[in-house]
Design a protein around this motif. Structure first.
Motif, PDB file in Angstrom:
ATOM      1  N   ALA A 182       0.805  -1.226   0.000  1.00  0.00           N
ATOM      2  CA  ALA A 182       0.000   0.000   0.000  1.00  0.00           C
ATOM      3  C   ALA A 182       0.838   1.277   0.000  1.00  0.00           C
ATOM      4  CB  ALA A 182      -0.929   0.004   1.213  1.00  0.00           C
ATOM      5  N   GLY A 183       2.090   1.204   0.445  1.00  0.00           N
ATOM      6  CA  GLY A 183       2.903   2.412   0.641  1.00  0.00           C
ATOM      7  C   GLY A 183       3.080   3.215  -0.639  1.00  0.00           C
ATOM      8  N   ARG A 184       2.964   4.531  -0.528  1.00  0.00           N
ATOM      9  CA  ARG A 184       3.069   5.406  -1.692  1.00  0.00           C
ATOM     10  C   ARG A 184       4.415   6.115  -1.738  1.00  0.00           C
ATOM     11  NH1 ARG A 184      -0.332   3.525  -5.204  1.00  0.00           N
ATOM     12  NH2 ARG A 184       0.404   1.756  -4.000  1.00  0.00           N
ATOM     13  N   TYR A 185       4.845   6.416  -2.950  1.00  0.00           N
ATOM     14  CA  TYR A 185       6.099   7.119  -3.177  1.00  0.00           C
ATOM     15  C   TYR A 185       6.097   8.482  -2.488  1.00  0.00           C
ATOM     16  CZ  TYR A 185       9.979   9.223  -5.759  1.00  0.00           C
ATOM     17  OH  TYR A 185      11.149   9.839  -6.107  1.00  0.00           O
TER      18      TYR A 185
ATOM     19  N   LEU B 291       6.016   9.010   0.631  1.00  0.00           N
ATOM     20  CA  LEU B 291       5.424   8.966   1.971  1.00  0.00           C
ATOM     21  C   LEU B 291       5.804   7.704   2.745  1.00  0.00           C
ATOM     22  CD1 LEU B 291       1.857  10.094   0.814  1.00  0.00           C
ATOM     23  CD2 LEU B 291       3.623  11.539   1.826  1.00  0.00           C
ATOM     24  N   ASP B 292       6.240   6.676   2.021  1.00  0.00           N
ATOM     25  CA  ASP B 292       6.467   5.374   2.646  1.00  0.00           C
ATOM     26  C   ASP B 292       7.911   4.940   2.429  1.00  0.00           C
ATOM     27  OD1 ASP B 292       5.360   2.624   3.594  1.00  0.00           O
ATOM     28  OD2 ASP B 292       6.396   2.166   1.714  1.00  0.00           O
ATOM     29  N   ALA B 293       8.548   4.450   3.485  1.00  0.00           N
ATOM     30  CA  ALA B 293       9.975   4.123   3.411  1.00  0.00           C
ATOM     31  C   ALA B 293      10.265   3.049   2.364  1.00  0.00           C
ATOM     32  CB  ALA B 293      10.472   3.689   4.786  1.00  0.00           C
ATOM     33  N   GLU B 294       9.399   2.026   2.304  1.00  0.00           N
ATOM     34  CA  GLU B 294       9.640   0.931   1.365  1.00  0.00           C
ATOM     35  C   GLU B 294       9.496   1.418  -0.088  1.00  0.00           C
ATOM     36  OE1 GLU B 294       8.419  -3.790   1.311  1.00  0.00           O
ATOM     37  OE2 GLU B 294       7.006  -2.316   2.071  1.00  0.00           O
ATOM     38  N   ALA B 295       8.460   2.225  -0.325  1.00  0.00           N
ATOM     39  CA  ALA B 295       8.262   2.780  -1.668  1.00  0.00           C
ATOM     40  C   ALA B 295       9.425   3.690  -2.043  1.00  0.00           C
ATOM     41  CB  ALA B 295       6.944   3.554  -1.720  1.00  0.00           C
TER      42      ALA B 295
END
Lengths: 287, 511
Positions: free
Chosen positions: B330-333, B335-339
């Protein structure tokens, strides 16, 4: 020794309106005033685990476990419907932070910051945490140069300020009204301690700014403005005085339908204060 | 009437265009009646499908996309071709430059770089008072905005703090014009914080200048140096960029089955096609166009060997979000560490392949990776590696999420930070943000302050009042207003908090 923790309503990594330069701002949960004009009423109370907010959350970010609300930030869409559902002006999305948690964030973002400001709610309600945090900042060489400031309603007593001031660079103090009855009507509390805090902080060289909320028909009256001018003159005509314009954004209750301050109102009050000899009046950039 | 002639006719009769603007659009149409440089079917297909984009450089490149002259050569030697003696006074030097700019081409038909103006003029300023200097610069600035009204036209100042640089900042903030665009080359060692503070105060007034990270850029170039031109492009001085071809990472990602397929197969395949397109375009320019017999080459303003090829990419945000969807994350570019880590991995893969791939004719024999700032017709593809409009985090988190990318884009990468108008009462906040961003490895710091008339649309400026006028009357004196209008409508430019957008060039008439 147990390190004090704080109940934090919100953390802002960039603010240009909470003191000099760019500041990290912690809004601490809980306030000892009940201002009818408050634009963040959800920062006043402390959650009692009633669970009324849970049905309001459509994404399931809130659950009740052992009588306490558990908040899953990953599921939160930031709609704030839970705040509207809370019957006691609390915030189910608060988080507990230790001094170490805040230091970690400050070190990570040091290059971008001029300082930290603790706001609220009323930051000084959690004075023990504020003092511990500011002291830790001042004693950490990697954070040297960061200024530590407080946004306050001024209700803290002198003994409380004595604990904070050794580590505090400045306080931005709100005066909600000069007339004690008006002040009680607006905040639920008397203003004698507020005015005493202003004098104490000024003497200690820590009064960075006085703030006055201009509410049309209430605090823009000649008697109020004249009393404010007299109070500031007695301290220092060069003291920075910020005139905040009343707006209804976020306000709940009867004040939500009060008239708001426009540019003309603010400029009229500013002119009146200038005529009285005050020479460091700041007004809003945006209306 | 055949369609092409129909189009020419509509250009000629468009009441919204000046004769010069008509001539420009006619020339673009004429060039595009020629066959495209020879490319194979796979490259043609990638172009047709919009995975690759040549930014409408035209079918027959007869001039480099960006020409970055070393005007010091002209001021030192004069010009035999232009019958100019070396200037001896400030007036002569300024006149010399004004003449020179007229002869410098680029993809926009106007120069995109008009010099490190302080370095060029300082030697002529002895005995010229500060007020006199500002008066001359005011006239020069008026000339630039009225005669070369293109916001891609770029002036550089710095890194040394000096009176010309300061006067330029003063005059530029005072006039609040679209042209010239302005970059301060900032080096903490030699510029000093006072000059940076002056620049960030100017940003609050008119959203100019950009601030370039001079030590980082210097490390990417050689002793002859570099300039910031057009839209955040860092290019070799006395050279430039022969071409800029860009890869739509979002479109590429859509052709992958998962992240591994994207990294192992799709990305390398389209990068190879992009290199072939670059070489085809470079081949025409270097081997057939005759450009390098031009006097600006023979008199040494530019050197044939100093033109790079810009390997552009855009749509990183959408590419990452698409791959995240494919992986069920679900992570967005932004905003999210994995993205964010996935995005950085793509950037590194791009950089490694660009460094390992030889490109004929290009400066140092290879292309330079570039995070392309978008064009007015981009839809569903955010410029470069930027975070999509409307979903940006606070400015500090924004900078920290993107700073690691900046190391890998030597020919330019940009973010536009939109700052609330309240910063006007607290200008130090912007100064600290700029200093922090540069110290964190940002190549360029660019900010828009809400509430002004002069607004940055990706790398260039427009005036909101012009935009409104353009919508009402359909005509504007400056070339970039039409781009701003198109961009505002297509790419949600004014939606950026509070506003901004991405895009670059006028593709041609009616597009």
């Amino acid at each position: 020794m147990n390190s004090p923790t704080a109940t934090v309503s919100r953390l802002l990594p960039f603010s240009c309106v909470d003191g000099p330069g760019n500041r990290l701002v912690l809004f601490l949960q809980g306030c000892n005033f009940a201002c009818v004009t408050c634009h963040n009423p959800h920062t006043r109370g402390h959650c009692n685990g009633c669970g009324d907010c849970i049905p309001a959350c459509t994404t399931g970010a809130l659950t009740l476990e052992d009588g306490a609300i558990v908040f899953d930030a990953a599921r939160c869409t930031g709609c704030d419907d839970c705040l509207a559902a809370c019957p006691i002006s609390a915030n189910p999305m608060v988080r507990e932070m230790t001094v170490g948690d805040v230091l970690y964030i400050l070190r990570d973002r040091r290059a971008f910051l001029d300082g930290i400001t603790l706001s609220g709610g009323e930051a000084t309600v959690q004075a023990k945490f504020v003092a511990a945090l500011f002291r830790a900042i001042k004693e950490d060489p990697s954070l040297s140069g960061l200024s530590c400031m407080i946004d306050s309603n001024g209700y803290l007593a002198g003994t409380g300020w004595a604990r904070l001031l050794p580590w505090t660079d400045g306080v931005m103090l709100d005066i909600k009204a000069m007339d004690p009855d008006t002040h009680r009507r607006l905040t639920g509390k008397d203003n004698a301690r507020v005015l005493e805090s202003a004098r104490l902080l000024y003497r200690a060289g820590r009064l960075a700014e006085l703030r006055f909320l201009v509410v049309p028909g209430i605090t823009d009256a000649e008697r109020e403005v004249a009393a404010l001018a007299e109070f500031v003159r007695a301290l220092d005509t060069r003291l920075r005085l910020r005139l905040n314009a009343f707006r209804t954004h976020g306000v709940t209750g009867p004040a939500a339908s009060w008239p708001t301050s426009d540019r003309a109102t603010i400029e009229r009050v500013a002119d009146r204060l200038s005529q009285a000899g005050l020479c460091n009046i700041a007004t809003a950039v945006v209306f | 009437m055949p369609e092409t002639l129909e189009k020419l006719r509509s250009i000629v009769t468009d009441p919204g265009l000046s004769p010069a603007q008509k001539a420009r659009f006619l020339s673009l149409e004429a060039e595009n009646m020629l066959p495209y440089p020879k490319i194979d079917d796979a490259v043609a297909e990638a172009l047709a499908e919009g995975v690759l984009c040549d930014l409408a450089e035209g079918h027959a490149p007869y001039k480099p996309r960006y020409v970055v002259p070393d005007y010091a050569v002209l001021l030192k030697n004069g010009s035999a071709y232009l019958e100019l003696d070396p200037p001896e006074t400030l007036d002569e030097a300024i006149t010399c430059l004004m003449i020179a700019w007229h002869h410098v081409p680029s993809v926009t038909a106007m120069p995109v770089f008009i010099g490190h103006i302080d370095r060029l003029l300082l030697p002529f300023c002895e005995g010229v008072g500060d007020e006199d200097l500002r008066a001359k610069l005011r006239l020069l600035w008026r000339y630039i905005d009225r005669v070369l009204p293109d916001a891609f036209l770029h002036v550089n100042i710095g890194p040394e703090d000096n009176r010309v640089a300061r006067a330029v900042l003063d005059v530029d903030s005072e006039l609040k014009q679209i042209a010239p665009n302005l970059t301060l080359l900032y080096d903490p060692e030699t510029s000093g914080e006072a000059l940076l503070r002056r620049a960030t105060d100017a940003i609050i007034t008119c959203s100019k200048p950009h601030v370039a990270n001079h030590p980082l850029h210097t490390a990417a170039f050689d002793a002859r140096g570099y300039a910031i031109v057009s839209c955040y492009n860092a290019l070799p001085l006395a050279g430039g960029a022969a071409t800029l071809v860009r890869l739509n990472l979002h479109e590429a990602a859509k052709r992958a089955t998962d992240t591994a397929d994207f990294a192992d197969n799709v990305l390398p395949r389209y990068m190879d096609l992009q290199f072939r397109l670059i070489e085809a375009r470079m081949g025409h320019l270097f081997e057939h166009s005759g450009f390098f017999e031009n006097f600006i080459v023979t008199e040494g303003w530019v050197d044939r060997d100093r033109f790079t090829a810009m390997f552009g990419i855009y749509g990183m945000a959408e590419a990452v979000n698409h791959l995240q969807d494919l992986e069920g994350r679900a992570g967005r570019y932004g905003l999210d560490a994995e993205a964010n880590a996935l995005g950085l991995g793509i950037t590194r893969a791009l950089a490694d392949r660009v460094e390992a791939t030889p490109v004929e004719h290009a400066w140092r024999g290879q292309a330079m990776l570039h995070a392309q700032a978008g064009i007015s017709t981009d839809i569903d593809a955010t410029p470069g590696v930027r975070i999509p409009y409307g979903s940006e985090p606070d400015p500090v988190t924004h900078v920290m999420a993107l700073a690691p990318h900046h190391l890998h884009y030597p020919s330019g990468v940009s973010e536009i930070l939109t700052i609330d108008e309240t910063v006007k009462a607290n200008p130090r906040a912007l100064f600290t943000l700029a200093k922090g961003a540069l110290a964190s490895g940002f190549r360029d710091f660019t900010a828009n302050v809400a509430g002004g008339d002069l607004v940055r649309v990706t790398g260039y400026m427009i005036r909101l009042s012009d935009l409104e006028k353009f919508r009402q009357d359909g005509g504007s004196r400056t070339n970039t207003t039409a781009l701003g209008a198109e961009a505002a409508e297509l790419t949600r430019i004014l939606e950026r908090k509070p506003r901004v957008i991405g895009h670059e060039f006028a593709h041609g008439y009616g597009q």
